[in-house]
Write a protein that holds these residues in place. Structure first.
Motif, PDB file in Angstrom:
ATOM      1  N   ARG A 175      70.067  18.798  19.287  1.00  0.00           N
ATOM      2  CA  ARG A 175      70.219  20.196  19.693  1.00  0.00           C
ATOM      3  C   ARG A 175      69.110  20.642  20.635  1.00  0.00           C
ATOM      4  N   MET A 176      68.126  19.776  20.867  1.00  0.00           N
ATOM      5  CA  MET A 176      67.015  20.117  21.746  1.00  0.00           C
ATOM      6  C   MET A 176      67.290  19.636  23.164  1.00  0.00           C
ATOM      7  N   SER A 177      66.954  20.448  24.117  1.00  0.00           N
ATOM      8  CA  SER A 177      67.141  20.069  25.520  1.00  0.00           C
ATOM      9  C   SER A 177      65.971  19.218  25.998  1.00  0.00           C
ATOM     10  N   ASP A 178      66.187  18.491  27.084  1.00  0.00           N
ATOM     11  CA  ASP A 178      65.141  17.647  27.663  1.00  0.00           C
ATOM     12  C   ASP A 178      64.032  18.508  28.262  1.00  0.00           C
ATOM     13  N   GLY A 179      62.914  17.859  28.519  1.00  0.00           N
ATOM     14  CA  GLY A 179      61.793  18.546  29.153  1.00  0.00           C
ATOM     15  C   GLY A 179      60.809  19.094  28.144  1.00  0.00           C
ATOM     16  N   TRP A 180      59.698  19.595  28.670  1.00  0.00           N
ATOM     17  CA  TRP A 180      58.640  20.138  27.823  1.00  0.00           C
ATOM     18  C   TRP A 180      58.932  21.582  27.445  1.00  0.00           C
ATOM     19  N   HIS A 181      58.595  21.937  26.211  1.00  0.00           N
ATOM     20  CA  HIS A 181      58.830  23.284  25.698  1.00  0.00           C
ATOM     21  C   HIS A 181      57.508  23.868  25.209  1.00  0.00           C
ATOM     22  N   SER A 182      57.204  25.094  25.608  1.00  0.00           N
ATOM     23  CA  SER A 182      55.992  25.772  25.154  1.00  0.00           C
ATOM     24  C   SER A 182      56.170  26.224  23.717  1.00  0.00           C
ATOM     25  N   LEU A 183      55.112  26.048  22.918  1.00  0.00           N
ATOM     26  CA  LEU A 183      55.167  26.425  21.506  1.00  0.00           C
ATOM     27  C   LEU A 183      54.185  27.526  21.131  1.00  0.00           C
ATOM     28  N   ALA A 184      52.923  27.382  21.556  1.00  0.00           N
ATOM     29  CA  ALA A 184      51.918  28.356  21.137  1.00  0.00           C
ATOM     30  C   ALA A 184      50.649  28.164  21.955  1.00  0.00           C
ATOM     31  N   ASP A 185      49.861  29.225  22.046  1.00  0.00           N
ATOM     32  CA  ASP A 185      48.521  29.116  22.621  1.00  0.00           C
ATOM     33  C   ASP A 185      47.617  28.420  21.619  1.00  0.00           C
ATOM     34  N   MET A 186      46.884  27.437  22.081  1.00  0.00           N
ATOM     35  CA  MET A 186      45.997  26.702  21.182  1.00  0.00           C
ATOM     36  C   MET A 186      44.998  27.629  20.499  1.00  0.00           C
ATOM     37  N   ALA A 187      44.561  28.653  21.217  1.00  0.00           N
ATOM     38  CA  ALA A 187      43.555  29.557  20.658  1.00  0.00           C
ATOM     39  C   ALA A 187      44.072  30.326  19.450  1.00  0.00           C
ATOM     40  N   THR A 188      45.397  30.436  19.320  1.00  0.00           N
ATOM     41  CA  THR A 188      45.961  31.210  18.202  1.00  0.00           C
ATOM     42  C   THR A 188      46.302  30.351  16.994  1.00  0.00           C
ATOM     43  N   LEU A 189      46.189  29.032  17.120  1.00  0.00           N
ATOM     44  CA  LEU A 189      46.580  28.142  16.022  1.00  0.00           C
ATOM     45  C   LEU A 189      45.433  27.985  15.021  1.00  0.00           C
ATOM     46  N   PRO A 190      45.648  28.341  13.764  1.00  0.00           N
ATOM     47  CA  PRO A 190      44.597  28.172  12.759  1.00  0.00           C
ATOM     48  C   PRO A 190      44.426  26.697  12.392  1.00  0.00           C
ATOM     49  N   GLN A 191      43.279  26.364  11.862  1.00  0.00           N
ATOM     50  CA  GLN A 191      42.994  24.997  11.445  1.00  0.00           C
ATOM     51  C   GLN A 191      43.628  24.727  10.079  1.00  0.00           C
ATOM     52  N   ARG A 192      44.263  23.571   9.973  1.00  0.00           N
ATOM     53  CA  ARG A 192      44.764  23.035   8.715  1.00  0.00           C
ATOM     54  C   ARG A 192      45.687  24.001   7.969  1.00  0.00           C
ATOM     55  N   GLN A 193      46.577  24.618   8.704  1.00  0.00           N
ATOM     56  CA  GLN A 193      47.612  25.456   8.122  1.00  0.00           C
ATOM     57  C   GLN A 193      48.953  25.131   8.770  1.00  0.00           C
ATOM     58  N   LEU A 194      50.008  25.216   7.987  1.00  0.00           N
ATOM     59  CA  LEU A 194      51.341  24.978   8.525  1.00  0.00           C
ATOM     60  C   LEU A 194      51.843  26.229   9.235  1.00  0.00           C
ATOM     61  N   ILE A 195      52.319  26.039  10.458  1.00  0.00           N
ATOM     62  CA  ILE A 195      52.902  27.117  11.245  1.00  0.00           C
ATOM     63  C   ILE A 195      54.317  26.681  11.631  1.00  0.00           C
ATOM     64  N   THR A 196      55.271  27.599  11.553  1.00  0.00           N
ATOM     65  CA  THR A 196      56.653  27.288  11.912  1.00  0.00           C
ATOM     66  C   THR A 196      56.994  27.924  13.257  1.00  0.00           C
ATOM     67  N   ARG A 197      57.596  27.139  14.135  1.00  0.00           N
ATOM     68  CA  ARG A 197      58.056  27.618  15.428  1.00  0.00           C
ATOM     69  C   ARG A 197      59.458  27.065  15.677  1.00  0.00           C
TER      70      ARG A 197
END
Length: 283
Positions: A175-197
């Motif tokens: 169901r995923m299309s080819d190519g690169w997909h943006s997910l999140a800014d690295m600065a907003t990702l917490p350490q060692r926590q699960l995030i769903t996108r």
């Protein structure tokens, strides 16, 4: 046969036997290491389908030899090999069966019953052959092959129609299309926590450890459990996500399964960082 199997899926009367057997299997195969061994965790693939190749191959070969002259000794040997090897294959199958959904367990119960009848015929066949009653042994062998073939048909329904022990999450990739997909800014990702996108409506989980980020399909391969709602635990020195439904655990640095009931690894997606933005794509 299709209508009959659908009725079996809906036959709630089987639950009385199935629930008792499930509790007995879980009580007997209690150590996690034993369950993981039988699920095929160490193999990265369900063990039961691989193990049944030995008895099935031996029994089919027995039937071929029984149709040829002068092959009594070889047929007896193969019949015995198939009968003995069916026992550990059955144990692995019961271990998988005990972790299935209720409608799957109903069909699995009939699958096991048919194979048990076949095994009984083959045990009788071995006994008859070893006491010199080869004609009876051949007859019992052909009856056993018929019962085992019916069991194999039901097992095919269980796997291919009901999806038992197949990777439930891998179809998400289609169901995923080819190519690169943006997910999140690295600065907003917490350490060692699960995030769903989401990527094209496909749910994925993100886990950051230092400057490394794992992107993994969120649906558990076993029964589509929500890994995004699971816990992160350290197992054998590796950070792992544990499915909240049935306890399957996967390494967050590679997707390898470390605890069943899943016998399949979880799919990890390639990543890159462009201008501080985490991106992912199809493998």
């Amino acid at each position: 046969m299709r209508a009959l199997l659908t009725k079996i899926e809906q036959a709630s009367g089987l639950d009385r036997v199935g629930d008792r057997l499930q509790r007995a299997v879980q009580a007997t195969l209690r150590p996690q290491r034993v369950r993981d061994l039988l699920h095929g965790v160490w193999l990265g693939h369900p063990l039961h389908p691989a193990m049944v190749q030995v008895p099935v191959g031996a029994w089919i070969s027995t039937a071929v030899l029984d149709l040829m002259p002068g092959q009594r000794r070889a047929a007896t040997t193969l019949c015995a090999v198939g009968t003995v090897s069916a026992l550990p294959a059955a144990v692995a199958g019961l271990n998988d069966w005990a972790a299935l959904a209720r409608d799957q367990r109903r069909v699995g119960l009939v699958h096991a019953a048919s194979n048990s009848v076949g095994l009984a015929f083959y045990a009788g066949s071995v006994a008859a052959r070893m006491t010199g009653r080869h004609n009876l042994g051949r007859t019992l062998g052909f009856l056993g092959l018929g019962a085992a073939s019916m069991g194999a048909y039901i097992g095919g329904h269980l796997a291919y129609k009901q999806g038992a022990q197949v990777n439930q999450s891998i179809s998400e990739l289609h169901r995923m299309s080819d190519g690169w997909h943006s997910l999140a800014d690295m600065a907003t990702l917490p350490q060692r926590q699960l995030i769903t996108r989401e990527v094209d409506d496909v749910s994925v989980i993100l886990y950051r450890h230092g400057d490394e980020v794992t992107v993994m399909l969120e649906r558990c391969p076993h029964q589509s459990g929500p890994l995004g709602e699971g816990e992160v635990q350290e197992i054998d020195g590796h950070a792992c996500v544990v499915c909240p439904w049935h306890g399957s655990a996967f390494r967050l640095n590679g997707g390898e399964v470390v605890h069943g009931p899943s016998g399949n690894d979880q799919q990890v997606l390639p990543t890159r960082i462009v201008d501080g933005v985490l991106e992912t794509r199809l493998p």
